[in-house]
Design a protein around this motif. Structure first.
Motif, PDB file in Angstrom:
ATOM      1  N   ASP A 137      96.764 -11.790  66.306  1.00 19.01           N
ATOM      2  CA  ASP A 137      98.046 -10.849  65.748  1.00 19.01           C
ATOM      3  C   ASP A 137      98.424  -9.369  64.809  1.00 19.01           C
ATOM      4  OD1 ASP A 137     100.642 -10.521  64.488  1.00 19.01           O
ATOM      5  OD2 ASP A 137     101.004 -12.183  64.914  1.00 19.01           O
ATOM      6  N   HIS A 138      98.843  -8.759  65.477  1.00 15.17           N
ATOM      7  CA  HIS A 138      97.998  -7.488  65.209  1.00 15.17           C
ATOM      8  C   HIS A 138      99.157  -7.036  63.265  1.00 15.17           C
ATOM      9  CE1 HIS A 138      97.325  -4.630  69.008  1.00 15.17           C
ATOM     10  NE2 HIS A 138      96.319  -5.649  68.759  1.00 15.17           N
ATOM     11  N   ASP A 139     100.158  -7.594  63.711  1.00 15.07           N
ATOM     12  CA  ASP A 139     100.219  -7.559  62.044  1.00 15.07           C
ATOM     13  C   ASP A 139      99.843  -8.369  61.173  1.00 15.07           C
ATOM     14  OD1 ASP A 139     102.845  -6.039  62.631  1.00 15.07           O
ATOM     15  OD2 ASP A 139     104.167  -8.319  63.585  1.00 15.07           O
ATOM     16  N   ILE A 140      99.105  -9.867  61.445  1.00 12.34           N
ATOM     17  CA  ILE A 140      98.427  -9.987  60.446  1.00 12.34           C
ATOM     18  C   ILE A 140      96.924  -9.385  59.929  1.00 12.34           C
ATOM     19  CG2 ILE A 140      96.874 -12.018  60.096  1.00 12.34           C
ATOM     20  CD1 ILE A 140      98.816 -13.872  61.605  1.00 12.34           C
ATOM     21  N   TRP A 141      96.321  -8.640  61.119  1.00 13.83           N
ATOM     22  CA  TRP A 141      95.112  -8.057  61.484  1.00 13.83           C
ATOM     23  C   TRP A 141      95.579  -6.745  60.259  1.00 13.83           C
ATOM     24  CZ3 TRP A 141      92.830  -6.348  66.670  1.00 13.83           C
ATOM     25  CH2 TRP A 141      91.282  -5.310  65.718  1.00 13.83           C
ATOM     26  N   VAL A 142      96.615  -6.005  60.753  1.00 15.72           N
ATOM     27  CA  VAL A 142      96.581  -4.656  60.078  1.00 15.72           C
ATOM     28  C   VAL A 142      96.759  -5.186  58.247  1.00 15.72           C
ATOM     29  CG1 VAL A 142      98.509  -2.927  59.155  1.00 15.72           C
ATOM     30  CG2 VAL A 142      97.753  -3.274  61.444  1.00 15.72           C
ATOM     31  N   ASP A 143      97.866  -6.196  58.133  1.00 15.74           N
ATOM     32  CA  ASP A 143      98.372  -6.965  57.139  1.00 15.74           C
ATOM     33  C   ASP A 143      97.285  -7.491  56.010  1.00 15.74           C
ATOM     34  OD1 ASP A 143     100.311  -7.975  55.223  1.00 15.74           O
ATOM     35  OD2 ASP A 143      98.843  -9.539  54.727  1.00 15.74           O
ATOM     36  N   THR A 144      95.713  -7.879  56.546  1.00 18.68           N
ATOM     37  CA  THR A 144      94.974  -8.414  56.224  1.00 18.68           C
ATOM     38  C   THR A 144      94.130  -6.949  55.963  1.00 18.68           C
ATOM     39  OG1 THR A 144      94.922 -10.004  57.331  1.00 18.68           O
ATOM     40  CG2 THR A 144      92.742  -9.646  56.629  1.00 18.68           C
TER      41      THR A 144
END
Length: 250
Positions: A137-144
């Motif tokens: 998930d790109h949103d989770i990726w960026v958030d991480t």
């Protein structure tokens, strides 16, 4: 503040943990309130101390105090707003850059996730599952990436709320040392001593409030804040007295 196991168990049950983590993060306005309160009290009592040290009349002290209270309160609120807004814009800029990097070099970004979690002790097949899950998930990726690579918290900022909290804390607490000067029938020395006691109580109270919120020793925090505010007021008094002696101010 310490807790027993029996006190902590209810809020650490699976259903309680799930409910707590599902709620949106709350904005903590206490640091803004503490900052505004301390600075407001320092500002107005410094004016009172300087005016008393210079031998100005109570009316002059009151006028200068009110003027500084409003002007400095507004200035500090705007500064806090701009600082919070700049921090939010920085987070947004980093997030946009990470999304762009994921589109251009996804394997390189996956390698960053892999090395971050390898440093945390993950290895082998478990590490690869973690990488696959987080990058799915790109949103989770960026958030991480924001949290782990850049040490940024992408939520919990509210520039307007920070500014308003700072302003009202500044005005409310900062107005307290001026109250004796708004009362007629008191001589200048009595007004100054009353203002001194009120300012001291404000500083000590803010320090104790801070200790309750952040679970620090109450008396130590209270006296520490009192010492800081007293030092600022002392400098203002000395400056006013020296200005009176050097320039013959009346």
């Amino acid at each position: 503040m310490s807790y027993d196991r029996e006190d902590l168990e209810p809020e650490h049950r699976p259903e309680a943990v799930k409910q707590r983590l599902s709620q949106p993060p709350q904005v903590n306005s206490m640091p803004d309130a503490i900052l505004g309160g301390i600075d407001g009290c320092v500002t107005t009592f410094a004016v009172v101390s300087g005016a008393f040290g210079a031998g100005f009349s109570p009316t002059v002290a009151l006028v200068l105090g009110v003027a500084n209270l409003l002007a400095d309160g507004f200035s500090m609120a705007v500064s806090n707003y701009e600082a919070s807004q700049a921090q939010q814009e920085h987070i947004d800029s980093v997030a946009r850059r990470e999304y762009h990097h994921i589109q251009l070099i996804p394997e390189g970004e996956r390698e960053e996730i892999r090395q971050i979690f390898r440093a945390k002790g993950f290895d082998g097949e478990l590490l690869e599952r973690v990488v696959e899950t987080l990058t799915d998930d790109h949103d989770i990726w960026v958030d991480t990436m924001l949290k782990e690579e850049h040490s940024l918290q992408p939520v919990g900022l509210s520039p307007l709320r920070a500014a308003l909290t700072t302003f009202f804390a500044f005005i409310i607490v900062g107005a307290m040392p001026l109250l004796p000067y708004a009362l007629s029938g008191l001589d200048a020395v009595t007004q100054f001593l009353a203002s001194l006691l009120i300012a001291g109580a404000m500083f000590f109270g803010i320090g104790m409030l801070k200790s309750l919120v952040y679970h620090r020793p109450m008396l130590r925090s209270g006296f520490r804040t009192l010492l800081i505010g007293g030092a600022a007021a002392g400098l203002a008094f000395i400056s006013g007295h020296l200005a009176h002696a050097l320039f013959g101010l009346n």
